[in-house]
Design an enzyme around this catalytic site. Structure first.
Site: not given
Length: 301
Positions: A58, A213, A215-217
């Site tokens: 990351y 959760p 969906a990437g915004g």
């Protein structure tokens, strides 16, 4: 109401039912200073979120170090939090020309020890194999898992993005329980409901962690017809409960009997606080299916 805890390893490990994810920490518009990281850690703790999801890769291999600098500045926080990290993905660069996976015992050990150093930690509460490796040797992996636990460097192991057969393969050689499978799941990506992923978790008695959760915004910044339909449905249900739309979305995850554990990816502290209140708004079975239908674009058969 604060975020409750959930036991994912019998009598030995609990995590908060919402986990704070470090994936995008390096993109925080407020910066990545130790002061800012401490601010987010303390905001999470204030609402009951004590578990933090890392991965070695990351932030181009920098986010663990950024988090660790904050812990070094305020070491008392270490006793209040649970550290999760992942390893196994190799990124092309000076050393490699091709992206690949490495689950050799040597690499797992190297990655764990590097994460411990970057995080200024003595032990990782949970380490996940980030992606299934076509060349993984489950017996060798089980061996290094047990060695690292015996050495006190890791408390528990699990996996991420594994299919059922891959999970069962590794579990068959590992004498302890793999405590989770971290998978992608949201109203726009519902495959784990139907491919047996969540079924296996109930059979084996573990709680899946859920990445992406929102969906990437896309659920809250919709563009496609289906994304817009999901947002409208969630907004409609939120209006019934007089609450925020994100609280309804997270409530949707909490309904599943597999006891899903969503990972929050936001850098906005206000959104963390809002999500933590989802437990106050349990939605009905029919509302759960309304969101599922909007996400899939069709009613169930």
């Amino acid at each position: 109401m604060t975020v409750p805890k959930i036991e994912i390893a019998k009598d030995t490990l609990t995590v908060s039912r919402l986990i704070y994810g470090i994936w995008r920490m390096h993109e925080d518009k407020e910066g990545v200073s130790p002061k800012r990281v401490i601010e987010k850690i303390e905001a999470c703790l204030a609402v009951g979120i004590d578990s933090f999801d890392h991965a070695d890769i990351y932030g181009d291999f920098n986010n663990e170090e950024l988090f660790g600098k904050a812990l070094a500045e305020k070491p008392l926080l270490k006793s209040k939090i649970k550290l999760v990290s992942k390893c196994g993905i190799q990124i092309p660069g000076n050393k490699f020309t091709v992206k690949h996976y490495n689950t050799s015992k040597e690499h797992i050990r190297y990655s764990v020890e590097r994460s411990l150093k970057k995080l200024h930690a003595d032990r990782l509460d949970l380490v996940l194999i980030h992606r299934p490796d076509p060349l993984m040797n489950p017996s060798e992996m089980a061996q290094v898992f047990e060695e690292l636990i015996k050495e006190g460097k890791v408390s528990h192991f699990g996996v991420s993005n594994f299919t059922n057969s891959q999970f069962q393969l590794l579990q068959s050689k590992y004498s302890k329980k793999l405590v989770t499978n971290q998978v992608e799941f949201n109203p726009l990506h519902t495959e784990p409901l139907f491919d047996g992923t969540f079924d296996l978790s109930v059979v084996e008695g573990f709680s899946p962690m859920v990445w992406s959760p929102t969906a990437g915004g896309r659920i809250f910044n919709p563009k496609s017809e289906r994304e817009i339909a999901v947002k409208q449905k969630i907004d409609e249900i939120a209006n019934r409960y007089s609450c925020n739309s994100d609280q309804i979305l997270y409530s949707w995850f909490l309904n599943h009997p597999a006891k899903l554990i969503p990972i929050l990816g936001t850098n906005d502290i206000k959104r963390v606080i809002s999500a933590s209140k989802a437990f106050s708004f349990p939605i009905s079975r029919t509302e759960w299916f309304e969101i599922l239908e909007a996400g899939r674009g069709r009613e169930v058969a």
